[in-house]
Write an enzyme that holds these catalytic residues in place. Structure first.
Site, mmCIF file in Angstrom:
data_model
loop_
_atom_site.group_PDB
_atom_site.id
_atom_site.type_symbol
_atom_site.label_atom_id
_atom_site.label_comp_id
_atom_site.label_asym_id
_atom_site.label_seq_id
_atom_site.Cartn_x
_atom_site.Cartn_y
_atom_site.Cartn_z
ATOM 1 N N HIS A 245 -9.535 -51.714 18.975
ATOM 2 C CA HIS A 245 -8.617 -51.871 19.640
ATOM 3 C C HIS A 245 -9.101 -52.857 20.639
ATOM 4 C CE1 HIS A 245 -7.740 -47.912 18.041
ATOM 5 N NE2 HIS A 245 -6.669 -48.412 17.970
ATOM 6 N N TYR B 81 -8.734 -52.403 23.885
ATOM 7 C CA TYR B 81 -9.306 -51.879 25.063
ATOM 8 C C TYR B 81 -10.649 -51.217 25.016
ATOM 9 C CZ TYR B 81 -7.841 -47.535 22.053
ATOM 10 O OH TYR B 81 -7.721 -46.753 21.237
ATOM 11 N N ALA C 204 -0.105 -44.896 15.778
ATOM 12 C CA ALA C 204 0.791 -43.936 16.366
ATOM 13 C C ALA C 204 1.185 -44.708 17.674
ATOM 14 C CB ALA C 204 -0.288 -42.936 17.094
ATOM 15 N N MET D 298 -0.761 -49.330 21.315
ATOM 16 C CA MET D 298 -1.977 -50.166 21.705
ATOM 17 C C MET D 298 -2.534 -50.760 20.500
ATOM 18 S SD MET D 298 -3.763 -47.339 24.654
ATOM 19 C CE MET D 298 -2.622 -46.252 25.596
ATOM 20 N N HIS E 293 -4.722 -38.270 24.724
ATOM 21 C CA HIS E 293 -4.785 -39.027 23.391
ATOM 22 C C HIS E 293 -4.922 -37.696 22.256
ATOM 23 C CE1 HIS E 293 -6.671 -41.605 20.382
ATOM 24 N NE2 HIS E 293 -7.883 -40.583 20.408
#
Ligand code: HPA
Length: 274
Positions: free
Chosen positions: A81, A83, A111, A209, A244
């Site tokens: 990701h 991030y 998700a 994300m 999360h």
């Protein structure tokens, strides 16, 4: 030779007489489909040049080669990701390696938070389009002409030819399959309720994300893309709070349905020339 060619050589060697045709990227808490793969050959990412470390809880960090419903697949179990701090361009390497190793189609699961009241947690949504909210791309930088053109057409980012097999697989499994627009946020914080109201007004149905960087890389190198998001929660402001842990728990709960959908889908495309 580029780093993804080196990784592709390892994949090709390990796949032996079954070069992968379908690449798969599995989302947080959604990797159980990898367990349904027949005759699995597991390649840790550490053995694949240029594959960044996959760090988030719920991700295994290995490539699983094998067959699903008779189709040769290469499953990225554990993804990257933006991030996590990876250079976006690095996220192109694993997907380009899959393309060079033979994958013509990419199936992505992820998700997401739902922006639709009538699409509660646990729902499945096939992506028909996306919004690149951060406005950045793994394709920024010198173009790799061997992989694809400088300017990528995204008119059909999620290939309409794959909608039919996905819808049929849902019907066959008795599952409701929603369809909609996924909006990509960089994260790692969840969105604010005000942002979610803006995204709803822009036409987003779900927020997450991931997925968009992978789609951009896959479309650039000519892979067709299908993507399914599991709604693990209502988006910020539509429920009391987000975590999360909830993503992982709700993802795990929806995993059997997702596995059913995906295996049905693969069974349908297996007979067709990908
Ligand atoms: N926002 C962003 N990413 C997500 C969410 C969310 O609500 N749920 C699961 N991934």
């Amino acid at each position: 030779m580029s780093v993804y060619h080196t990784a592709a050589q390892v994949i090709t060697a390990r796949a032996g007489s079954r070069p992968p045709r379908l690449g798969m990227v599995l989302g947080s808490g959604l990797s159980s489909i990898a367990e349904a793969i027949d005759k699995p050959v597991v390649v840790p990412y550490a053995e694949l040049d240029g594959f960044p470390d996959a760090g988030v809880t719920g991700h295994a960090g290995q490539l699983v080669l094998g067959e699903l419903r008779g189709l040769s697949v290469a499953c990225l179990q554990g993804r990257w990701h933006a991030y996590e701090g990876h250079a976006l361009a690095d996220l192109a390497i694993p997907l380009r390696a899959l393309k060079v190793a033979g994958c013509e189609t990419l199936l992505i699961t992820c998700a997401a938070g739902s922006l639709r009241e009538q699409m509660p947690p646990g729902s499945l949504m096939m992506l028909t389009d996306h919004i690149n909210w951060p406005g950045v791309s793994p394709l920024i930088g010198p173009n790799d002409d061997d992989m694809g053109p400088r300017f990528t057409d995204l008119s059909k980012a999620y290939d309409p030819s794959l909608y039919g097999p996905m819808r049929e697989a849902a019907t066959e499994a008795g599952l409701t399959l929603h369809e909609g627009v996924y909006l990509w946020c960089l994260g790692p914080s969840f969105e604010t309720p005000a942002e979610i109201r803006v995204f709803a007004s822009l036409g987003a149905d779900a927020v997450g994300m991931s997925t968009v960087p992978e789609t951009l890389v896959a479309r650039h190198c000519g892979m067709t893309v299908a993507a399914v998001a599991v709604m693990t929660n209502y988006a910020a402001g539509m429920q009391s709070g987000l975590s999360h842990e909830q993503t992982l728990t709700a993802g795990a709960k929806a995993s059997p349905q997702l596995t059913q959908l995906i295996t049905g889908f693969i069974g349908r495309i297996a007979g067709e020339a990908l």
